[in-house]
Enzyme design. Structure first.
Site, short mmCIF file in Angstrom:
data_model
loop_
_atom_site.label_atom_id
_atom_site.label_comp_id
_atom_site.label_asym_id
_atom_site.label_seq_id
_atom_site.Cartn_x
_atom_site.Cartn_y
_atom_site.Cartn_z
CG HIS A 1 -1.81 1.10 1.41
ND1 HIS A 1 -1.82 1.90 2.53
CD2 HIS A 1 -2.78 1.58 0.59
CE1 HIS A 1 -2.76 2.82 2.41
NE2 HIS A 1 -3.36 2.64 1.24
CG HIS B 1 -3.09 9.31 0.60
ND1 HIS B 1 -3.74 10.08 1.55
CD2 HIS B 1 -3.90 8.24 0.36
CE1 HIS B 1 -4.88 9.51 1.87
NE2 HIS B 1 -5.01 8.39 1.17
O1 G3P Z 1 -5.92 0.85 -2.00
C1 G3P Z 1 -6.88 1.21 -1.06
C2 G3P Z 1 -6.55 2.37 -0.23
O2 G3P Z 1 -5.35 2.97 -0.64
C3 G3P Z 1 -7.61 3.37 -0.20
O3 G3P Z 1 -7.45 4.30 0.80
O4 G3P Z 1 -6.90 6.53 1.62
O5 G3P Z 1 -5.15 4.78 1.64
O6 G3P Z 1 -5.88 5.79 -0.50
P1 G3P Z 1 -6.28 5.38 0.89
CA CA Z 2 -4.64 4.63 -2.11
#
Ligand code: G3P
Ligand code: CA
Length: 290
Positions: free
Chosen positions: A40, A82
């Site tokens: 992630h 992000h």
């Molecule tokens: O891949 C799923 C996740 O990244 C979604 O939430 O806020 O971490 O982008 P966020």
């Molecule tokens: Ca994400």
């Protein structure tokens, strides 16, 4: 034919079929196979999120899939970050005081390229940069990894879907091999996911969220995956998603997020999810063997 001969023939046929039609993640889950593990924002527990260092760290851990977040600068460059503001993960406040709230869309690519996106995480990463999407994709390709690309805040960036697809195409990511096995584009914005599907129907797509079961068929028209937060998940919900075929006439898949400990990973693996998105991909892989 003798029963044993029939069994042997059937086994041989199944073996041939398995070679010709490898299990999709959804079918793999049905068969008790392991979910894929997705780093992630890169391996973001160990390196600054969404930087090339986080991609490298995922590769060093042997992780195939990397997730990222794509946004657009004031002058139209696609960058990987992000938050809609540069404040949390760069030194923008020091470099550009007086430009609060430091929104990505208010800065040019050249300005963003000056920022340190690593020191906030730790001194070992001082000088890491906010990568452009082009740089990010090139690094993922160099490692032979796969990309789960999130279109972040699509409402802020009209037309970003076409632009993302252009960068992917220029990088060779829209050929058959990539779209079948190495690329998924996801977003919290249903319209954005639909736009990607309409523009490049071969590309695999995911909707981020947990729509009511009754609404799932409408998502299945344009999304190959429904990707919920793990706290909202149950075995019944996963089964309801798997019961539908997506736009490529394969069962919808579930990649859940953000699962960072072994117990939670085993829990969602038990629900039959197809993928687990995690900041700690080594921990999750060791827990579920993905
Ligand atoms: O891949 C799923 C996740 O990244 C979604 O939430 O806020 O971490 O982008 P966020
Ligand atoms: Ca994400």
């Amino acid at each position: 034919m003798h029963a044993r001969a029939v069994t042997a023939s059937a086994t041989a046929l199944l073996g041939t079929a398995a070679l010709l039609f490898p299990l999709s993640p959804a079918r793999a889950a049905d068969s008790g196979a392991r979910p894929v593990v997705v780093a992630h924002r890169g391996a973001s527990a160990y390196a600054p999120e969404n930087t090339l260092a986080a991609v490298d760290k995922a590769a060093a851990l042997g992780i195939d899939w990397v997730e990222n977040d794509v946004q657009r600068t004031k002058d139209g460059e696609l960058v990987v970050l992000h938050d809609d503001s540069l404040r949390r993960t760069t030194d923008v406040e020091e470099v550009f005081p007086g430009r609060a709230p430091w929104m990505v869309r208010d800065f040019t690519a050249a300005e963003i390229a000056r920022l340190d996106a690593g020191s906030w995480f730790g001194p070992a990463y001082a000088g890491a940069r906010v990568p452009t999407l082009e740089q990010f994709v090139r690094r993922v390709e160099r490692h032979g990894q796969k990309l789960l690309l999130e279109i972040k805040h699509p409402q802020l960036y009209p037309g970003v879907e076409r632009q993302i697809l252009k960068v992917l195409g220029n990088g060779g990511w829209l050929d058959r091999r990539h779209v079948k096995h190495r690329l998924i584009v996801q977003s919290f914005g249903a319209d954005s996911v639909r736009a990607v599907h309409d523009l490049e129907p071969a590309v695999k797509t995911g909707f981020l969220g947990t729509p009511p079961v009754a609404d799932l068929p409408s998502y299945a028209a344009f999304a190959d995956q429904v990707n919920p937060t793990h706290g909202s998940l149950s075995a019944g919900y996963v089964a309801a998603v798997h019961a539908l075929d997506g736009p490529h006439r394969k069962p919808l898949e579930v990649f859940t997020w953000t699962v960072n400990d072994a117990d939670a990973a085993r829990r969602v693996a038990g629900f039959g999810v197809d993928g687990i998105i995690t900041n700690t991909p080594d921990v999750v892989r060791d827990a579920v063997g993905g």
